[in-house]
Design an enzyme around this catalytic site. Structure first.
Site, mmCIF file in Angstrom:
data_model
loop_
_atom_site.group_PDB
_atom_site.id
_atom_site.type_symbol
_atom_site.label_atom_id
_atom_site.label_comp_id
_atom_site.label_asym_id
_atom_site.label_seq_id
_atom_site.Cartn_x
_atom_site.Cartn_y
_atom_site.Cartn_z
ATOM 1 N N LYS A 107 5.712 -40.251 -64.182
ATOM 2 C CA LYS A 107 6.329 -40.441 -62.703
ATOM 3 C C LYS A 107 7.243 -41.843 -63.199
ATOM 4 C CE LYS A 107 8.283 -38.293 -60.451
ATOM 5 N NZ LYS A 107 9.014 -36.153 -60.919
ATOM 6 N N ASP A 147 15.445 -38.121 -60.855
ATOM 7 C CA ASP A 147 15.021 -37.240 -59.859
ATOM 8 C C ASP A 147 15.179 -37.293 -58.819
ATOM 9 O OD1 ASP A 147 11.223 -35.996 -59.655
ATOM 10 O OD2 ASP A 147 11.593 -37.312 -57.714
HETATM 11 P P1 NAD Z 1 18.304 -33.294 -53.282
HETATM 12 O O1 NAD Z 1 18.030 -34.462 -53.194
HETATM 13 O O2 NAD Z 1 19.341 -32.024 -54.341
HETATM 14 O O3 NAD Z 1 17.785 -31.900 -52.216
HETATM 15 C C1 NAD Z 1 17.448 -32.340 -51.108
HETATM 16 C C2 NAD Z 1 17.461 -31.385 -49.887
HETATM 17 O O4 NAD Z 1 17.047 -31.049 -49.165
HETATM 18 C C3 NAD Z 1 18.935 -31.650 -48.631
HETATM 19 O O5 NAD Z 1 19.730 -30.675 -49.107
HETATM 20 C C4 NAD Z 1 17.970 -32.707 -48.034
HETATM 21 O O6 NAD Z 1 19.073 -32.554 -46.826
HETATM 22 C C5 NAD Z 1 17.506 -31.365 -47.654
HETATM 23 N N1 NAD Z 1 16.003 -32.122 -47.060
HETATM 24 C C6 NAD Z 1 15.628 -33.951 -46.819
HETATM 25 N N2 NAD Z 1 14.944 -33.062 -46.104
HETATM 26 C C7 NAD Z 1 15.067 -32.064 -44.926
HETATM 27 C C8 NAD Z 1 14.405 -31.742 -43.860
HETATM 28 N N3 NAD Z 1 13.200 -32.897 -43.728
HETATM 29 N N4 NAD Z 1 14.115 -30.309 -43.301
HETATM 30 C C9 NAD Z 1 15.231 -30.137 -44.284
HETATM 31 N N5 NAD Z 1 16.043 -30.404 -45.417
HETATM 32 C C10 NAD Z 1 15.926 -31.728 -46.085
HETATM 33 O O7 NAD Z 1 17.053 -32.769 -54.147
HETATM 34 P P2 NAD Z 1 16.475 -31.757 -54.994
HETATM 35 O O8 NAD Z 1 16.548 -31.488 -56.431
HETATM 36 O O9 NAD Z 1 16.742 -30.579 -54.519
HETATM 37 O O10 NAD Z 1 14.220 -31.306 -54.276
HETATM 38 C C11 NAD Z 1 13.511 -30.651 -54.252
HETATM 39 C C12 NAD Z 1 13.110 -30.827 -54.146
HETATM 40 O O11 NAD Z 1 12.365 -30.113 -55.302
HETATM 41 C C13 NAD Z 1 11.616 -32.609 -54.404
HETATM 42 O O12 NAD Z 1 10.687 -32.075 -53.745
HETATM 43 C C14 NAD Z 1 11.704 -32.541 -55.582
HETATM 44 O O13 NAD Z 1 10.600 -33.522 -56.157
HETATM 45 C C15 NAD Z 1 11.715 -31.122 -56.449
HETATM 46 N N6 NAD Z 1 11.414 -30.594 -57.514
HETATM 47 C C16 NAD Z 1 12.848 -30.803 -58.240
HETATM 48 C C17 NAD Z 1 13.159 -30.561 -59.258
HETATM 49 C C18 NAD Z 1 14.422 -31.040 -59.874
HETATM 50 O O14 NAD Z 1 14.831 -30.797 -61.281
HETATM 51 N N7 NAD Z 1 15.519 -31.057 -59.307
HETATM 52 C C19 NAD Z 1 12.513 -29.979 -60.504
HETATM 53 C C20 NAD Z 1 11.033 -29.873 -59.974
HETATM 54 C C21 NAD Z 1 11.238 -29.956 -58.851
#
Ligand code: NAD
Length: 428
Positions: A107, A147
């Site tokens: 990472k 990420d």
């Molecule tokens: P993103 O940035 O696209 O979306 C995050 C969402 O969460 C947004 O809608 C934001 O407003 C909301 N959010 C943030 N803090 C919040 C809170 N306290 N309460 C409510 N909503 C809140 O991120 P993503 O890519 O969807 O990733 C989300 C999670 O999944 C992260 O933990 C990331 O590490 C994990 N993840 C993502 C992927 C990927 O391919 N995108 C893969 C594996 C894991």
């Protein structure tokens, strides 16, 4: 019992220690696997648009590469810490292992806030990051990806810098690239869809008809949006999503008990996954301040925002009808909350299994780049479904056979495979 002060790496180590005991691992293997193999800390000086130079802190952590090149994203975040990067790198090792793809875990990150940086400044950070580490990453060493707050555009700048330094074409150096420059169809959907493939299998094993379920989603970003899309397509009813309001520094829950209309909500959502409250109200959504998503009367909870969200304070608020938690986010549940969930007998699909669809599709992207021949979206998603379903069924079978919690079963499979690879290589 209150949650301990949150340190993601301590939590990752605590989870590892518990499973190491269950697997009866020897001391050398424990010493090797509870810490990263390698860490790079470096500075990235950037000339800003106003002419001054600002120095940013960058990191890359390679937790383990016994099963293949390290693999994992690069975060741009103002609250990034080396311990967060270490934890995420560790979880990547278990994630690539639990879905049985030939990669390890890594990472990276840069302490910065893209909200306050121009695209030119962000390009400078991407190129600077690669310049500092160009001989320690690559298709056969360590493969980065996007990420939080990094995108396909950032990946292409990084690939371009890498190829300039190494004087050749290396599309397998990085994944999450845009289509047409080495990207894979299906990558955008992969994490959210992957969550739903395993959710579908879990509901099937539990004898629950998905069409009779309601789900509450935390977050409305990449993972949540696509999970919600496929879940609704399979007949489930998504009753709420939540998001973070950057201006108010507060989260809001958007509820519609008759079911959320994804396309309608997407029209009033910004690129960071934030929803316009005024317009949502006009569309008939109830807008509730705070983390109300967790206390909804629903069969399925879907935390897909960030780490440390289901805590000893919020977990007791879960409705009695909750049967299944699908952890879309990384590390959303604290160990203390995990105990509460276990006692209540709620079935959990742990994060590094549930959200492994993203890295699995990144692996497919590498394979397609290497063979220089790209699959159709249907082919990618069918292969993803097979991989995720297979991984889920192995974990749930072990959980049943050994009568262990799903998270422990997933760790047991993942850690055992990495330990075995280390042993076969003669490292321990
Ligand atoms: P993103 O940035 O696209 O979306 C995050 C969402 O969460 C947004 O809608 C934001 O407003 C909301 N959010 C943030 N803090 C919040 C809170 N306290 N309460 C409510 N909503 C809140 O991120 P993503 O890519 O969807 O990733 C989300 C999670 O999944 C992260 O933990 C990331 O590490 C994990 N993840 C993502 C992927 C990927 O391919 N995108 C893969 C594996 C894991």
């Amino acid at each position: 019992m209150a949650d301990k002060p949150f340190n993601a790496f301590k939590m990752a180590q605590q989870q590892f220690d518990g499973v190491a005991d269950k697997l009866d691992l020897d001391q050398a293997t424990r010493d090797l696997l509870r810490n990263p193999l390698r860490e790079y800390h470096f500075l990235i000086p950037i000339r800003m648009d106003d002419g001054c130079v600002k120095v940013f802190q960058g990191y890359r952590v390679q937790h383990n590469d016994a099963r293949g090149p390290a693999k994992g994203g690069i975060r741009f975040h103002p609250q990034e810490t080396i311990d967060t990067v270490r934890a995420l790198a560790t979880w990547m090792t278990w994630k690539t292992s639990v879905v049985d793809i030939p990669l390890g875990g890594g990472k990276g990150g840069v302490i910065c806030d893209p909200h306050n940086l121009s695209m030119r400044e962000q390009e400078g950070i991407c190129r600077g990051w690669v310049r500092q580490i160009a001989y320690n990453v690559g298709p056969f060493q360590d493969v980065p990806a996007p990420d939080v707050m990094t995108s396909g555009q950032h990946m292409i700048w990084m690939m371009d810098e890498y190829e300039t330094i190494h004087n050749g074409k290396y599309p397998g150096f990085i994944t999450g690239k845009p289509l047409g420059v080495g990207g894979s169809l299906g990558r955008t959907e992969a994490t959210g869809y992957g969550c739903v493939y395993v959710m579908r299998e879990a509901l099937h094993e539990m004898g629950i008809d998905i069409k009779k379920t309601r789900a509450a989603f935390q977050g409305f970003g990449n993972v949540s949006q696509y999970a919600l899309e496929l879940y609704a397509k399979l007949g489930g009813t998504p009753i709420c999503v939540s998001c973070w309001d950057q201006q108010d520094q507060e989260s809001y829950t958007f509820r519609k008990l008759s079911g959320i209309n994804l396309q309608q909500l997407l029209k009033i959502t910004d690129r960071f996954g934030g929803i316009d409250r005024k317009q949502a109200k006009e569309l008939g959504y109830e807008v509730i301040e705070g983390g109300a998503w967790i206390e909804q009367d629903a069969e399925i909870l879907f935390p897909a925002a960030l780490e440390n969200q289901v805590t000893s304070e919020t977990a007791p608020r879960m409705h009695k009808n909750v049967r299944l938690i699908v952890e879309g986010a990384n590390g959303p549940t604290t160990p203390e909350a995990d105990e509460i969930i276990k006692q209540r007998g709620i079935f959990v699909i742990p994060d590094f299994l549930a959200n492994a669809g993203g890295v699995t599709c990144s692996y497919f992207e590498q394979v397609q780049c290497n063979q220089n021949y790209f699959w159709t979206k249907d082919e990618v998603l069918a292969k993803l479904d097979t991989k995720m379903t297979d991984a889920y069924l192995k974990v749930s079978a072990l959980a049943r056979d050994r009568k262990v919690y799903m998270r422990d079963a997933a760790y047991m499979i993942a850690i055992q495979r990495v330990a075995e690879a280390c042993k076969l290589r003669g490292w321990v």
